[in-house]
Design an enzyme around this catalytic site. Sequence first.
Site, PDB file in Angstrom:
ATOM      1  N   LYS A  17       0.838  -1.209   0.000  1.00 53.38           N
ATOM      2  CA  LYS A  17       0.000   0.000   0.000  1.00 53.38           C
ATOM      3  C   LYS A  17       0.874   1.261   0.000  1.00 53.38           C
ATOM      4  O   LYS A  17       1.518   1.578   0.994  1.00 53.38           O
ATOM      5  CB  LYS A  17      -0.895   0.004   1.245  1.00 53.38           C
ATOM      6  N   LYS A  57     -13.442  -2.968  -4.009  1.00 57.96           N
ATOM      7  CA  LYS A  57     -14.844  -2.598  -3.813  1.00 57.96           C
ATOM      8  C   LYS A  57     -15.759  -3.782  -4.110  1.00 57.96           C
ATOM      9  O   LYS A  57     -16.689  -4.086  -3.350  1.00 57.96           O
ATOM     10  CB  LYS A  57     -15.198  -1.387  -4.684  1.00 57.96           C
TER      11      LYS A  57
END
Length: 312
Positions: free
Chosen positions: A127, A273
């Site tokens: 990340k 998502k």
Amino acid sequence: MKNKIVVALGGNALGKNPDEQVQLVKHTAKPIVDLIAEGHEVIIVHGNGPQVGMINLAMSTASQSEFKTPEMPFPECGAMSQGYIGYHLQNGIREELLNRGMSIPVATVITQVIVDKNDPAFTTPTKPIGAFYSKEEAEEMISEKGYNMIEDAGRGYRRVVASPLPIDVAEKETVKTLVENGHVVITVGGGGIPVYRDGNALVGIPAVIDKDFASAKIAELLNADYLIILTAVEKVAINFGKPEEKWLSSLSAEEAERYIAEGHFAQGSMLPKVQAALKFLKSKPGRKALITSLEKSKEGIEGTTGTLFVNN
């Protein structure tokens, strides 16, 4: 019909600096209050990528100045971002509620999200956070601070941290009590402050939990009816950006899993998502997940737009 709804705000709902954010949340508040005005119980989750990176950079720079400000650990930077973003969001929502004659309390809960310290994600940090650096600066940070640094799409080098999966939310009972007593709650901001259990202690760990997965977890723990993941587009697409692009009004769990396996959704963009929506959908029969744009959230609940995830 009254629903308990967890709304996960995408990065387009927040600003990149305090002044921009104050103005943008006034716009963000309107569709959220539309849902509240319909009688729904609303819990709000938000991202914090630019904000936590900005705070981390500022504190790191200050630590190297003549004032020698203490370096701020990454979990504390996450807590600061929750407070700073929550402050703007709760004021924007409160103002919009009062403008409509609705006196409903709005509160931000500084939230710790529990992870497994042995999560495989900690062995391969992915990340990106914070600013871009030259190769020389990156090598110096690796040497002096032990950071993991990667080259990011030709734009320079950035620090990367782990992105473990959430397994629990420490303040879930607090959030539940507030919701049951009619409060609008902002929680697990930025995916929550990552912590692991050590006896009775919760210990912060440098990581960024994906806010969509954290949204699915708090929605599951609160027994929500709906998880709405808001993004820049109105619907999910397969073959995105290609001549055969197709926008989807609904997805079954089976279809979503097949499209994930076929590589239709981009890592770091639509993929988490869709995975989070799928995870919430499968956690209990009768639950629904929706991916749509901020402006279309009310229409999505009414079934006229967005991509609705439904049980097979």
